[in-house]
Design an enzyme around this catalytic site. Structure first.
Site, PDB file in Angstrom:
ATOM      1  N   GLU A   1      56.501  87.427  50.334  1.00 20.59           N
ATOM      2  CA  GLU A   1      57.437  87.645  51.440  1.00 20.59           C
ATOM      3  C   GLU A   1      57.430  86.432  52.362  1.00 20.59           C
ATOM      4  OE1 GLU A   1      58.083  92.099  52.256  1.00 20.59           O
ATOM      5  OE2 GLU A   1      56.290  91.492  53.307  1.00 20.59           O
TER       6      GLU A   1
ATOM      7  N   HIS B   1      49.984  92.053  55.184  1.00 24.82           N
ATOM      8  CA  HIS B   1      51.404  91.868  55.529  1.00 24.82           C
ATOM      9  C   HIS B   1      51.533  90.835  56.658  1.00 24.82           C
ATOM     10  CE1 HIS B   1      55.421  92.609  57.027  1.00 24.82           C
ATOM     11  NE2 HIS B   1      55.675  93.162  55.846  1.00 24.82           N
TER      12      HIS B   1
HETATM   13  P1  PGA Z   1      62.669  93.186  55.809  1.00 29.03           P
HETATM   14  O1  PGA Z   1      61.077  93.336  55.825  1.00 29.03           O
HETATM   15  O2  PGA Z   1      63.174  93.810  54.553  1.00 29.03           O
HETATM   16  O3  PGA Z   1      63.118  93.909  57.059  1.00 29.03           O
HETATM   17  O4  PGA Z   1      62.970  91.732  55.868  1.00 29.03           O
HETATM   18  C1  PGA Z   1      60.310  93.167  54.673  1.00 29.03           C
HETATM   19  C2  PGA Z   1      58.862  93.329  55.048  1.00 29.03           C
HETATM   20  O5  PGA Z   1      58.465  92.849  56.121  1.00 29.03           O
HETATM   21  O6  PGA Z   1      58.097  93.948  54.293  1.00 29.03           O
END
Ligand code: PGA
Length: 253
Positions: free
Chosen positions: A166, A96
């Site tokens: 992401e 992540h």
């Molecule tokens: P967010 O985070 O939905 O708060 O943007 C997503 C993540 O970091 O997995």
């Protein structure tokens, strides 16, 4: 019909055992309405064992937010994949961007991924560029994160692999700052192409690609309909039961 996934990444938003239990109970009750949707949650380590009895024999799966790159030994503060499995976790978020920001390298993430797979857990490999520059060098970043994490990846284990795209610039903001469906469609096609290059067409075919980065009730439906992804990894909006349920509802078929 292809499965859809919504994974809640609680980060450190939900911390108290009583709040977590209440959330999990409500979620299991209401998630029954969303047949055909895979609903997973990744609480902090301290809540995994506590939530296991609540989520056992329900449709909601429990997972961890990270994992050690090591199997055992002198690694203060680490938690191994086998230890996670014993808590009832069945998946792990690997690489992540919050962890990469703390210094986790591509090499370390590669090891974490292997540990996860070897323990029989599903790995949700998180990738994403920090900036969306106009000359498109972010494609290079994505390609290199995938190639590095998935080098030597056993093809027999691809059914235990998922990708969560992401983009860091879209994380932790609001629906207006998230990707638009057209950009997401383009990126998921690119990711699929790289997966085919690395894993081969047959193995890559079944690997779900999710999107994360400011998914909120306002943008979930459109991104699901037009973004071309198999679901979402949701951060802040997953830590509040009503907004998480609204996102689930927006994703059902
Ligand atoms: P967010 O985070 O939905 O708060 O943007 C997503 C993540 O970091 O997995």
């Amino acid at each position: 019909m292809k499965k859809r996934f919504v994974i809640g990444n609680w980060k450190m938003y939900i911390a108290s055992p009583s709040e977590a239990k209440k959330f999990a109970l409500t979620l299991t009750r209401r998630a029954r309405l969303f047949r055909g949707l895979e609903v997973w949650v990744a609480p902090p380590f301290t809540l995994l064992s506590l939530l296991q009895p609540t989520l056992k024999n329900t449709s909601v799966r429990l997972g961890a937010q990270t994992v050690s790159a090591h199997k055992a030994g002198a690694h203060t503060g680490d938690v191994s994949a086998t230890m996670l499995k014993q808590t009832g976790a069945s998946f792990v978020l690997v690489g992540h961007s919050d962890r990469r920001a703390l210094g986790e390298t591509d090499a370390l993430i590669h090891e974490e991924l292997l540990q996860t797979i070897q323990a029989g857990l599903t790995a949700v490999l998180c990738i994403g560029e920090r900036e969306h520059d106009h000359n498109g060098s972010y494609f290079e970043v994505i390609s290199s994160q995938l190639s590095s994490a998935l080098s030597d990846f056993p093809r027999s284990a691809t059914r235990k692999l998922m990708i969560a795209y992401e983009p860091v610039w879209a994380i932790g903001k609001t629906a207006q700052d998230a990707m638009n469906p057209g950009e997401l469609q383009e990126m998921q096609i690119f990711i699929r192409k790289i997966l085919v290059d690395i894993l081969g067409r047959e193995s890559a075919r079944g690997v779900p690609v999710l999107y994360g980065g400011s998914i909120e009730p306002q943008n979930a439906h459109l991104l699901m309909q037009e973004g071309g992804v198999s679901g979402f990894l949701v951060g802040h909006a997953s830590a509040e039961i009503e907004s998480f349920i609204e996102i689930l509802s927006a994703c059902k078929k």
